[in-house]
Design a protein around this motif. Structure first.
Motif: not given
Length: 258
Positions: A53, A211, A254-256
């Protein structure tokens, strides 16, 4: 009673059958024991493939011309007694309120922020202090919704209260900041997304799903607020420069990475 004993041949057959059964049971248990490490390996592999992430902060700003002015107006009076001081400040306050009403300011846009009464001390040559009077004061917060008349209202208030009070300052704002805040929030989200996409590209990944997303408190910076100059009583109006109102919003995302 006659007891028959098993023959030697029958005993041999029973022992042979027991040995075969024991081998079958052992053969069945062996694959199960061998499979246990495999299951542990699968769980370990699942943990190792948890996607990475990236956490980023986005900042957004939006500005607009103000449509509201908030004046801080104060009156005060000093007299020998507390009763006289309160009466004098009440007279000055009534004069200010009358002017504001004649300028078209509604009651809902006038609010008393503070009311005070304090003794005034004078120190003699021996260093002793004694009460020589009382000072009474009151401050108002006044909203001027017709922005073009702000200077005229300041001039009229200053003329009404004479030496009994003052204009403490003027702040410019927007009556409904929700639209301005929404634009700043949109800019903050786009900024966070662009940063996350760049991190994904630099690390050889693609940007995955969002996320989590959180927003901090919006901020209203200083420009647009300031003190008004002292104005002489014979000035009918005061030139002002409202400028722009700016809203700032910060988000954390928050990103994957896939």
């Amino acid at each position: 009673m006659t007891i028959r004993r098993p023959s030697a041949a029958r005993t041999a057959r029973l022992l042979a059958a027991t040995a075969v059964l024991g081998g079958l049971l052992a053969g069945t248990a062996a694959p199960a024991l061998a499979a246990a490490p495999g299951r542990t390996a699968l769980r370990t592999s699942a943990r190792e493939t948890t996607p990475a992430t990236v956490t980023v902060t986005g900042n957004g700003r939006a500005s607009a011309a103000p449509d509201l002015a908030i004046l801080s107006v104060g009156v005060e009076a000093t007299r020998p007694t507390a009763k006289e001081a309160m009466a004098a400040q009440s007279t000055a306050a009534e004069a200010v309120l009358d002017v504001l009403h004649r300028q078209g300011i509604a009651d809902r846009d006038i609010r008393t922020d503070s009311l005070s009464l304090a003794p005034v001390y004078t120190q003699n040559k021996d260093g002793d202090s004694k009460v020589t009077g009382y000072q009474a004061g009151q401050s108002f917060s006044v909203k001027v919704r017709d922005l073009g008349r702000t200077g005229q209202v300041i001039g009229a208030v200053n003329d009404a209260k004479k030496d009994a009070g003052r204009i403490n300052g003027v702040v410019f704002d927007v009556a409904d900041p929700s639209a301005l805040r929404a634009k700043a929030r949109e800019a903050a989200y786009q900024d966070a997304y662009d940063k996350a996409a760049q991190h994904a590209r630099l690390s050889g990944h693609r940007l995955g799903r969002l996320v989590s997303l959180s927003e901090g408190e919006s901020v209203r910076p200083g420009p647009g607020a300031g003190a008004a100059p002292e104005v002489s009583a014979d000035e009918p109006t005061v030139p002002l420069a409202p400028g722009e109102i700016e809203e700032q919003v910060t988000v954390s995302a928050v990103y994957e990475l896939i």
